[in-house]
Design a protein around this motif. Structure first.
Motif, PDB file in Angstrom:
ATOM      1  N   ARG A 230      -8.056   3.955 -12.256  1.00  0.00           N
ATOM      2  CA  ARG A 230      -7.006   2.955 -12.118  1.00  0.00           C
ATOM      3  C   ARG A 230      -6.903   2.058 -13.346  1.00  0.00           C
ATOM      4  O   ARG A 230      -5.843   1.560 -13.670  1.00  0.00           O
ATOM      5  CB  ARG A 230      -7.278   2.112 -10.877  1.00  0.00           C
ATOM      6  CG  ARG A 230      -7.209   2.933  -9.621  1.00  0.00           C
ATOM      7  CD  ARG A 230      -6.515   2.206  -8.510  1.00  0.00           C
ATOM      8  NE  ARG A 230      -6.279   3.112  -7.396  1.00  0.00           N
ATOM      9  CZ  ARG A 230      -7.171   3.368  -6.430  1.00  0.00           C
ATOM     10  NH1 ARG A 230      -8.348   2.791  -6.457  1.00  0.00           N
ATOM     11  NH2 ARG A 230      -6.852   4.211  -5.476  1.00  0.00           N
ATOM     12  N   ASN A 231      -7.992   1.865 -13.910  1.00  0.00           N
ATOM     13  CA  ASN A 231      -7.939   0.963 -15.062  1.00  0.00           C
ATOM     14  C   ASN A 231      -8.088   1.702 -16.371  1.00  0.00           C
ATOM     15  O   ASN A 231      -8.556   1.155 -17.359  1.00  0.00           O
ATOM     16  CB  ASN A 231      -9.047  -0.092 -14.934  1.00  0.00           C
ATOM     17  CG  ASN A 231      -8.768  -1.019 -13.779  1.00  0.00           C
ATOM     18  OD1 ASN A 231      -7.622  -1.217 -13.445  1.00  0.00           O
ATOM     19  ND2 ASN A 231      -9.820  -1.559 -13.180  1.00  0.00           N
TER      20      ASN A 231
ATOM     21  N   GLU B  89       0.831  -1.204   0.000  1.00  0.00           N
ATOM     22  CA  GLU B  89       0.000   0.000   0.000  1.00  0.00           C
ATOM     23  C   GLU B  89       0.867   1.256   0.000  1.00  0.00           C
ATOM     24  O   GLU B  89       0.597   2.215  -0.760  1.00  0.00           O
ATOM     25  CB  GLU B  89      -0.900  -0.003   1.224  1.00  0.00           C
ATOM     26  CG  GLU B  89      -1.911   1.126   1.240  1.00  0.00           C
ATOM     27  CD  GLU B  89      -2.750   1.107   2.511  1.00  0.00           C
ATOM     28  OE1 GLU B  89      -3.826   1.708   2.490  1.00  0.00           O
ATOM     29  OE2 GLU B  89      -2.320   0.480   3.501  1.00  0.00           O
TER      30      GLU B  89
ATOM     31  N   HIS C 265      -4.389  -7.652  -0.013  1.00  0.00           N
ATOM     32  CA  HIS C 265      -5.488  -7.546   0.933  1.00  0.00           C
ATOM     33  C   HIS C 265      -6.369  -8.780   0.897  1.00  0.00           C
ATOM     34  O   HIS C 265      -6.852  -9.258   1.934  1.00  0.00           O
ATOM     35  CB  HIS C 265      -6.310  -6.298   0.624  1.00  0.00           C
ATOM     36  CG  HIS C 265      -7.297  -5.988   1.684  1.00  0.00           C
ATOM     37  ND1 HIS C 265      -8.652  -6.110   1.478  1.00  0.00           N
ATOM     38  CD2 HIS C 265      -7.126  -5.587   2.952  1.00  0.00           C
ATOM     39  CE1 HIS C 265      -9.277  -5.772   2.598  1.00  0.00           C
ATOM     40  NE2 HIS C 265      -8.395  -5.459   3.498  1.00  0.00           N
TER      41      HIS C 265
ATOM     42  N   LYS D 233      -1.716  -4.645  -4.610  1.00  0.00           N
ATOM     43  CA  LYS D 233      -2.170  -4.190  -3.309  1.00  0.00           C
ATOM     44  C   LYS D 233      -3.508  -4.831  -2.969  1.00  0.00           C
ATOM     45  O   LYS D 233      -3.753  -5.310  -1.875  1.00  0.00           O
ATOM     46  CB  LYS D 233      -2.300  -2.671  -3.341  1.00  0.00           C
ATOM     47  CG  LYS D 233      -2.746  -2.055  -2.036  1.00  0.00           C
ATOM     48  CD  LYS D 233      -2.676  -0.559  -2.074  1.00  0.00           C
ATOM     49  CE  LYS D 233      -3.884   0.018  -2.785  1.00  0.00           C
ATOM     50  NZ  LYS D 233      -4.000   1.493  -2.633  1.00  0.00           N
ATOM     51  N   LYS D 234      -4.356  -4.855  -3.920  1.00  0.00           N
ATOM     52  CA  LYS D 234      -5.669  -5.452  -3.702  1.00  0.00           C
ATOM     53  C   LYS D 234      -5.546  -6.934  -3.411  1.00  0.00           C
ATOM     54  O   LYS D 234      -6.215  -7.475  -2.528  1.00  0.00           O
ATOM     55  CB  LYS D 234      -6.533  -5.227  -4.938  1.00  0.00           C
ATOM     56  CG  LYS D 234      -8.006  -5.359  -4.703  1.00  0.00           C
ATOM     57  CD  LYS D 234      -8.801  -5.055  -5.937  1.00  0.00           C
ATOM     58  CE  LYS D 234      -8.707  -3.595  -6.320  1.00  0.00           C
ATOM     59  NZ  LYS D 234      -9.636  -3.273  -7.464  1.00  0.00           N
TER      60      LYS D 234
ATOM     61  N   CYS E 231      -6.178  -6.311 -14.022  1.00  0.00           N
ATOM     62  CA  CYS E 231      -5.315  -7.058 -13.096  1.00  0.00           C
ATOM     63  C   CYS E 231      -5.111  -8.457 -13.659  1.00  0.00           C
ATOM     64  O   CYS E 231      -6.024  -9.083 -14.214  1.00  0.00           O
ATOM     65  CB  CYS E 231      -5.981  -7.144 -11.722  1.00  0.00           C
ATOM     66  SG  CYS E 231      -5.945  -5.598 -10.817  1.00  0.00           S
TER      67      CYS E 231
ATOM     68  N   LYS F 280      -7.315 -11.297 -12.593  1.00  0.00           N
ATOM     69  CA  LYS F 280      -8.755 -11.152 -12.788  1.00  0.00           C
ATOM     70  C   LYS F 280      -9.419 -12.488 -13.068  1.00  0.00           C
ATOM     71  O   LYS F 280     -10.551 -12.735 -12.688  1.00  0.00           O
ATOM     72  CB  LYS F 280      -9.005 -10.206 -13.965  1.00  0.00           C
ATOM     73  CG  LYS F 280     -10.433  -9.733 -14.085  1.00  0.00           C
ATOM     74  CD  LYS F 280     -10.528  -8.565 -15.015  1.00  0.00           C
ATOM     75  CE  LYS F 280     -10.268  -9.013 -16.429  1.00  0.00           C
ATOM     76  NZ  LYS F 280     -10.577  -7.946 -17.433  1.00  0.00           N
TER      77      LYS F 280
ATOM     78  N   SER G 186      -1.273  -1.401  -7.948  1.00  0.00           N
ATOM     79  CA  SER G 186      -2.584  -1.353  -7.310  1.00  0.00           C
ATOM     80  C   SER G 186      -3.246  -2.712  -7.307  1.00  0.00           C
ATOM     81  O   SER G 186      -3.918  -3.084  -6.338  1.00  0.00           O
ATOM     82  CB  SER G 186      -3.500  -0.329  -7.970  1.00  0.00           C
ATOM     83  OG  SER G 186      -3.112  -0.045  -9.273  1.00  0.00           O
TER      84      SER G 186
END
Lengths: 624, 231
Positions: free
Chosen positions: B82-83, B63, B211, B207-208, B89, B92, B204
């Protein structure tokens, strides 16, 4: 005309009608999605801000599209969250996926789309404030502290780990305006220390997920801290009292010892002072008195007295063996005699010299100075020629001290007189010797070299014996001895050999100057023991003349020789003694420069080490 | 806020350092032939705790890296999108449950496997990310260090999850072997903005996913301790 008015009115109507109606019919303004929030990461709500109305009733619609699909959904719930909001329930909420949300405002004239917003529910979490915040005051050894405890918002599922919350507390006193913030981490309890006694505290708590926004502060909790005595204060009070006490004691001590302290820290600066100098006189301007005070009576120092004090020396004369015993017997007696004589003498070296057997009682005769002075007057000038400093004073004390016939002295006044006379004689002899001496006198003790004075019928030994009787001034002794050497040398003036002949001495024999003959010869005789003190001096069973001083050796050794005295020339007081030829022998090395030829008896001389005759080397006089 | 998280990160790093080392050590000693080597055995709960802490730390660092990168390289207008560049991603396609209700329905095994899939799919892109980051001018040392650290720790996390799977599910798994060929291998370095956007997307997304790993592991832990009340 009417037509023109109608056209004009119509025109006006057309113009003003839209104004009368306000904004009028226009498509609605653009709404804006201002925020979306999720309280527990399971549902979320979005709020938008409507734009301009457009004059017509406007409806709003929210459409969203998930990241993974292209399907556009409409907001399922417009009412739960209030006006202009959209609530997404659990079934519609997916985390970790991006939502593309758009709000559309529609009115009769048209619709306006807002800007799309991408959100991920995970990042828009804003939990509710913590619940059931309780604050209690706990005691910790009379120092109370606050214990704040709370619970997470009931919607947030922290138990399963779905959402992890961290907490924050803030505390402040009621009167103050600044909060004190504490970070509590993930725990649900916190202690606040350092409280003010009797104050009221306000406590609030809030929380935040590890990724998201801070919640609102919880409702304020009030707590009052009871009054408690500050133990620290009591300790401080004790310390203050104690230190004040110590300070008082120190001050008192300082005051008591102020004087000595002053001396220690600020020693008095010695001012210039001259003895006998009176500042007042100077101020008054009387210089005569002033300077007269400066004149010290005894300056320049008359050395006679001092030197006499210093010269504690006595001579030892070789005596025949027969008399030696007597001498020794009479030693104590002589001491007694001497001591009585010396009563008037100086406490300094004089006593020592007096106590000595062989020493002439110069010190003893000190009281009779006036008598001597009369003699001195005669010999004053001559005495002044005395090289030795003692003589220069006119008081031939040292001399007599050397020559004093010890055994003859006694407490008897007669003896005293005789001794005095002897002393006189000594003086005379001394003084007589001096001027007649042709050769230069020894200016300083121990320097005698020349002095080949005439033969002095004098034989004496500087005795080193009885050091206890002598004054402990060894140097003075030496001086005295030297002086004696000198004097001895001076006595022997007739014949002046190059060097004085050291007397033949016996360690234990003492000599006294019996008389001085007209030829300025000092007749020495051994101390007779056994004979009465009264009779000692006048009766000399065997007058023995001691060797004359032949001279002073280069090493400042008094060279004496024995001599036989055929005749006594002394008129009365002195007893003529028969000079006896004595054989002297030296027990130590003798350094003689010359031997007196005139003397029938030639004695070997013994030279002392330090300019005085070494008593170790004695001549043994044949006893008669 | 930034400084505080950095400090927290430092504290985390210090605290978890021995844990990380432990995770990296092969914990299953039954395979070892040698009797001399002392294998530290660790209980399943402790292992799970350490894996969770590891995942938390990775998420924190990622993060911070993402926000740092966003501040420095990504132009402001593009930050919210972001996209925008169209780079989805990479994970996905992975069948990761995306809601709590869904997660509640999947089994432990599936949870662990999901985590493992995530971890393994991110090892290579992070390595690639390091190489591209070096090409940026003026990339702060901290950013490079963070990304480097994350990629290293991800490998440790993978090992831990493998051991966990072996312990919990009694299944043997193979750790990923580092292969040179990667999805993001480009012969010609793309232009700056494109590269920036791609890297930004990578960060990003990672990061996701970090999480995700964290949440999944925590839920798994909850299930271990309290089966009925967990989500």
């Amino acid at each position: 005309m009417k037509k023109v008015v109608e056209v004009f009115l119509l025109f006006l109507l057309l113009v003003f009608t839209p104004h009368a109606k306000g904004t009028g019919n226009s498509p609605p303004g653009k709404p804006t999605l201002n925020r979306c929030r999720s309280p527990e990461k399971e549902t979320f709500t979005c709020w938008w801000e409507p734009g301009s109305d457009g004059g017509l009733p406007t409806t709003f619609a929210l459409y969203y599209r998930k990241e993974t699909s292209e399907t556009v959904y409409e907001c399922p719930d417009y009412h739960t969250a209030g006006k202009n909001s959209c609530f997404f329930n659990k079934n519609d909420t997916s985390i970790w996926v991006n939502y593309n949300i758009t709000v559309v405002a529609t009115n009769a004239l048209g619709s306006t789309f807002s800007d799309p917003v991408d959100i991920d529910v995970v990042y828009i979490v804003k939990p509710n404030p913590p619940e059931r915040v309780t604050v209690i005051v706990l005691e910790d050894k009379s120092w109370p502290f606050l214990r704040v405890s709370w619970e997470p918002p009931h919607k947030a599922d922290t138990r399963s780990g779905w959402i992890t919350l961290v907490y924050q507390i803030r505390v402040k006193l009621e009167q103050e305006k600044d909060w004190e913030t504490h970070h509590a981490g993930q725990q649900k309890m916190f202690n606040v220390f350092s409280l003010r006694s009797g104050g009221t505290y306000l406590v609030q708590v809030r929380c935040k997920p590890d990724h998201g926004f801070w919640s609102e502060w919880s409702s304020t909790s009030y707590v009052k801290v009871p009054d408690y005595f500050h133990r620290e204060k009591s300790v401080w009070i004790l310390i203050m009292v104690f230190s004040a006490f110590i300070f008082l004691i120190l001050t008192w001590l300082l005051h008591m010892n102020s004087h000595s302290l002053k001396h220690c820290i600020l020693p008095p600066v010695p001012g210039p002072k001259i003895k006998g100098f009176d500042n007042q006189l100077l101020k008054n301007g009387k210089s005569e008195e002033l300077f007269s005070a400066l004149v010290v009576s005894d300056f320049p120092p008359t050395t006679s007295y001092n030197y006499e004090d210093l010269l504690v020396e006595y001579l030892e004369v070789n005596v025949p063996e027969e008399q030696e015993l007597m001498l020794e017997e009479n030693k104590d007696l002589h001491d007694g005699c001497l001591k009585s004589e010396c009563s008037t003498s100086d406490s300094d070296s004089g006593r020592g010299s007096c106590d000595s057997h062989t020493l002439l009682m110069d010190k003893c005769g000190e009281a009779k100075e006036e008598e001597r002075q009369t003699d001195q007057e005669r010999m004053g000038t001559e005495a002044e020629d005395m090289v030795s400093p003692d003589m220069s004073s006119g008081r031939v004390k040292t001399w007599p001290s050397v020559f004093s016939p010890l055994p003859q002295y006694s407490s008897n006044t007669l003896d005293e007189q005789s001794s005095l006379e002897m002393a006189k004689q000594h003086y005379l002899s001394d003084s007589q010797f001096l001027p007649s001496s042709t050769s230069s006198y020894l200016t300083q003790p121990g320097h005698g070299t020349k002095e080949a004075l005439g033969p002095s019928y004098w034989e004496f030994c500087l005795s080193n014996k009885q050091p206890h009787l002598l004054h402990p001034q060894t140097q003075a002794r030496q001086q005295l001895q030297a002086h004696s050497d000198v004097d001895i040398s001076s006595i022997g003036r007739k014949q002046a050999p190059a060097g004085l002949q050291s007397p033949l001495l016996r360690p234990t024999e003492y000599v006294e100057v019996q008389r001085v003959n007209e030829e300025d010869m000092v007749h020495l005789q051994p101390v007779v023991s056994g004979c009465g003190q009264n009779n000692c001096s006048p009766q000399m069973p065997q007058g023995e003349d001691y060797s004359k001083v032949k001279g002073v050796d280069s090493d400042n050794v008094l060279l004496l020789q024995r001599n036989m005295m055929e005749e006594d020339r002394c008129p009365c007081e002195h007893q003529e003694t028969n000079g006896v030829k004595e054989n002297c022998y030296t027990s130590s090395t003798v350094t003689t420069t010359q031997k007196p030829t005139a003397m029938p008896v030639q004695d070997e001389m013994v030279l002392g080490m330090n300019g005085y005759v070494d008593t170790a080397t004695m001549c043994i006089l044949p006893t008669y | 806020m930034h400084i505080m998280t950095v400090k927290q990160l430092g504290v985390w790093a210090i605290l978890l350092w021995p844990y990380l080392l432990t995770v990296s050590i092969p914990l299953d000693c039954r395979e070892e032939q040698s009797s001399l080597s002392r294998c530290p055995s660790i209980s399943q709960e402790k292992l799970l705790d350490r894996v969770i802490q590891h995942a938390e730390l990775i998420y924190r660092v990622s993060e911070e890296s993402c926000s740092l990168f966003e501040e420095m390289f990504v132009p402001f207008p593009l930050q919210l999108q972001r996209n925008q560049a169209g780079y989805a991603c990479i994970t996905k396609a992975l069948p990761i449950p995306s809601s709590k209700s869904e997660i509640q329905q999947i089994s432990d095994k599936w949870l662990l496997h999901s985590v493992l899939m995530l971890v393994q799919s991110w090892i290579e892109p992070l390595v690639y990310l390091q190489t591209t980051m070096d090409r940026y001018d003026g990339a702060p040392e901290m950013l490079l260090n963070k990304t480097k650290w994350v990629s290293e720790k991800l490998i440790s996390l993978e090992q831990g999850v493998v051991v966990l799977i072996k312990k919990m599910l009694d299944e043997g798994m193979m750790t990923t072997t580092y292969s040179e060929q990667g999805l993001f291998q480009y012969d010609v370095p793309p232009e700056m903005l494109e590269s920036v956007m791609r890297d930004y997307t990578i960060l990003s997304c990672f990061k996701k996913d970090a999480h995700k790993m964290e949440i999944l592991l925590k839920l798994l832990k909850c299930r271990q301790t309290d089966t009925y009340n967990c989500a």
